[in-house]
Motif scaffolding. Sequence first.
Motif, short mmCIF file in Angstrom:
data_model
loop_
_atom_site.label_atom_id
_atom_site.label_comp_id
_atom_site.label_asym_id
_atom_site.label_seq_id
_atom_site.Cartn_x
_atom_site.Cartn_y
_atom_site.Cartn_z
N THR A 197 0.83 -1.21 0.00
CA THR A 197 0.00 0.00 0.00
C THR A 197 0.86 1.26 0.00
N GLN A 198 2.19 1.10 -0.05
CA GLN A 198 3.16 2.19 -0.11
C GLN A 198 3.08 3.11 1.12
N PRO A 199 3.14 2.54 2.33
CA PRO A 199 3.04 3.39 3.52
C PRO A 199 4.32 4.19 3.76
N GLU A 200 4.15 5.34 4.39
CA GLU A 200 5.30 6.13 4.84
C GLU A 200 5.62 5.82 6.30
N LEU A 201 4.70 5.13 6.95
CA LEU A 201 4.88 4.73 8.35
C LEU A 201 4.13 3.42 8.55
N LEU A 202 4.78 2.47 9.24
CA LEU A 202 4.17 1.18 9.53
C LEU A 202 3.84 1.12 11.02
N LEU A 203 2.62 0.72 11.34
CA LEU A 203 2.20 0.54 12.73
C LEU A 203 2.03 -0.95 12.98
N LEU A 204 2.73 -1.46 13.97
CA LEU A 204 2.72 -2.89 14.28
C LEU A 204 2.09 -3.08 15.67
N ASP A 205 0.84 -3.55 15.68
CA ASP A 205 0.11 -3.70 16.93
C ASP A 205 0.17 -5.14 17.42
N GLU A 206 1.21 -5.44 18.19
CA GLU A 206 1.45 -6.77 18.74
C GLU A 206 1.28 -7.88 17.68
N PRO A 207 2.00 -7.78 16.56
CA PRO A 207 1.83 -8.75 15.48
C PRO A 207 2.32 -10.15 15.82
N LEU A 208 3.03 -10.29 16.94
CA LEU A 208 3.59 -11.60 17.31
C LEU A 208 2.81 -12.28 18.43
N SER A 209 1.84 -11.59 19.01
CA SER A 209 1.22 -12.09 20.24
C SER A 209 0.45 -13.38 20.05
N ALA A 210 -0.05 -13.64 18.84
CA ALA A 210 -0.84 -14.86 18.62
C ALA A 210 0.01 -16.05 18.17
N LEU A 211 1.33 -15.85 18.08
CA LEU A 211 2.21 -16.90 17.56
C LEU A 211 2.89 -17.65 18.69
N ASP A 212 3.17 -18.93 18.43
CA ASP A 212 3.95 -19.69 19.40
C ASP A 212 5.43 -19.33 19.26
N ILE A 213 6.26 -19.86 20.12
CA ILE A 213 7.68 -19.47 20.15
C ILE A 213 8.35 -19.73 18.81
N ARG A 214 8.07 -20.87 18.20
CA ARG A 214 8.72 -21.22 16.93
C ARG A 214 8.30 -20.26 15.82
N ARG A 215 7.00 -19.99 15.71
CA ARG A 215 6.53 -19.10 14.64
C ARG A 215 7.01 -17.67 14.88
N LYS A 216 7.05 -17.27 16.14
CA LYS A 216 7.55 -15.94 16.46
C LYS A 216 9.01 -15.79 16.02
N ALA A 217 9.82 -16.81 16.30
CA ALA A 217 11.24 -16.78 15.92
C ALA A 217 11.39 -16.71 14.40
N GLU A 218 10.46 -17.33 13.67
CA GLU A 218 10.53 -17.31 12.21
C GLU A 218 10.18 -15.93 11.66
N LEU A 219 9.25 -15.23 12.32
CA LEU A 219 8.78 -13.94 11.80
C LEU A 219 9.69 -12.77 12.17
N LEU A 220 10.35 -12.86 13.32
CA LEU A 220 11.17 -11.74 13.80
C LEU A 220 12.19 -11.23 12.80
N PRO A 221 12.95 -12.11 12.11
CA PRO A 221 13.94 -11.58 11.16
C PRO A 221 13.31 -10.79 10.02
N PHE A 222 12.08 -11.13 9.63
CA PHE A 222 11.42 -10.40 8.55
C PHE A 222 10.97 -9.02 9.04
N LEU A 223 10.51 -8.93 10.27
CA LEU A 223 10.09 -7.64 10.81
C LEU A 223 11.26 -6.69 10.96
N GLU A 224 12.39 -7.19 11.45
CA GLU A 224 13.50 -6.29 11.75
C GLU A 224 14.18 -5.75 10.50
#
Length: 372
Positions: free
Chosen positions: A153-180
């Motif tokens: 959507t070509q944002p100038e600012l990204l808002l991340l509202d607890e995007p990891l809270s519904a994930l288990d430890i393994r899935r969270k670890a998989e997503l973190l590198p993409f977020l950072e």
Amino acid sequence: MSVKTLTLRVRLPFEDHTIDFKESIPLSGIIALFGPSGSGKSTLLRIIAGLENRGNLRLTFNGEVWTDTNAGIFLPPHKRPIGMVFQDDRLFTHLSVAGNLEFADKRSPTVENPITMDQVIEALDLLTLLNKSPSTLSGGEKQRVSLGRTLLTQPELLLLDEPLSALDIRRKAELLPFLEKIPREFGVPAIFVSHAIDEVARLADEVILLSPDGHVSARGPIPEIFDTQEMHDFTGKFEAGTFLQATVTAQDANFQITTLDFEGEVMRMPMVASLNIGDRIRLRIRARDVAVAISRPEGISIRNTIAATISEIKAEPETAFAEIIFTVGTQSLRARITRQAVDELGLKVGQEAFALIKSVSFDRRVMISALG
């Protein structure tokens, strides 16, 4: 690229407290809003996104007024160049992954140097998912697709509202590198809301710490704020620790070990394959994961024995414990041991000793992030 600024003034009463937030935030990297439940973290994101217009509000984005309740100004959400990723993925289940991405891409505004489908697919590793239905994806895969759709959507600012809270430890670890990698690869700053200390330690460049009553109690770079009394009051002594900076010197694929140089001392941790030789990384070491020896131990399984100088001993007379502050080169390290151990070892300020850190302390429970 010039850094844009978000200025936000909020006075919003609730039944038991009033959010009172007045900050000007340069938008660079990832800024975390961190604090206990009810402190107003998600409410502030909703105000920025234009999903909340109660109370006394004034919001400007790079000098442009988006909300001013006193002046009757309110820019609707669809006119704000903001992308928001929620706890749930909110994907269109009747479309494939490719269809979800194309939906956003076709409706995105025309901008200079747009984020392209190819960029998103490569950066978020979505190629093998394109023909799949969202209903067949794991939680982490759904959030990657949701993140990709938001970026298109070509944002100038990204808002991340607890995007990891519904994930288990393994899935969270998989997503973190993409977020950072988002600010670095796409040039889009982010404001990240979380109540999880490990997520903030991994992702954020700066943290704004909110008190339970909705006020800002501390703000600054991650290593600085995590070592303040305000942060210790929130996290408790059990999670107290120190941030260290170290350089990757070797990767051992056979034993799956990453070797680091920390102020001339050798440190080892479970291998992070994405790191390269020469990378500077940030480590969070909890004080409770550090033991103390007055001579270099032999014949033990602990791999990290760091020569250090005791710079401070903080005894806690009301508990069994004391905190030892070590100096290692230009950095510091904390250990939480019993006061009895301090006495029996004869520990003194200025004494040379050894900090013993278990390799497991660096595993997924304590996060690692590459420094700019």
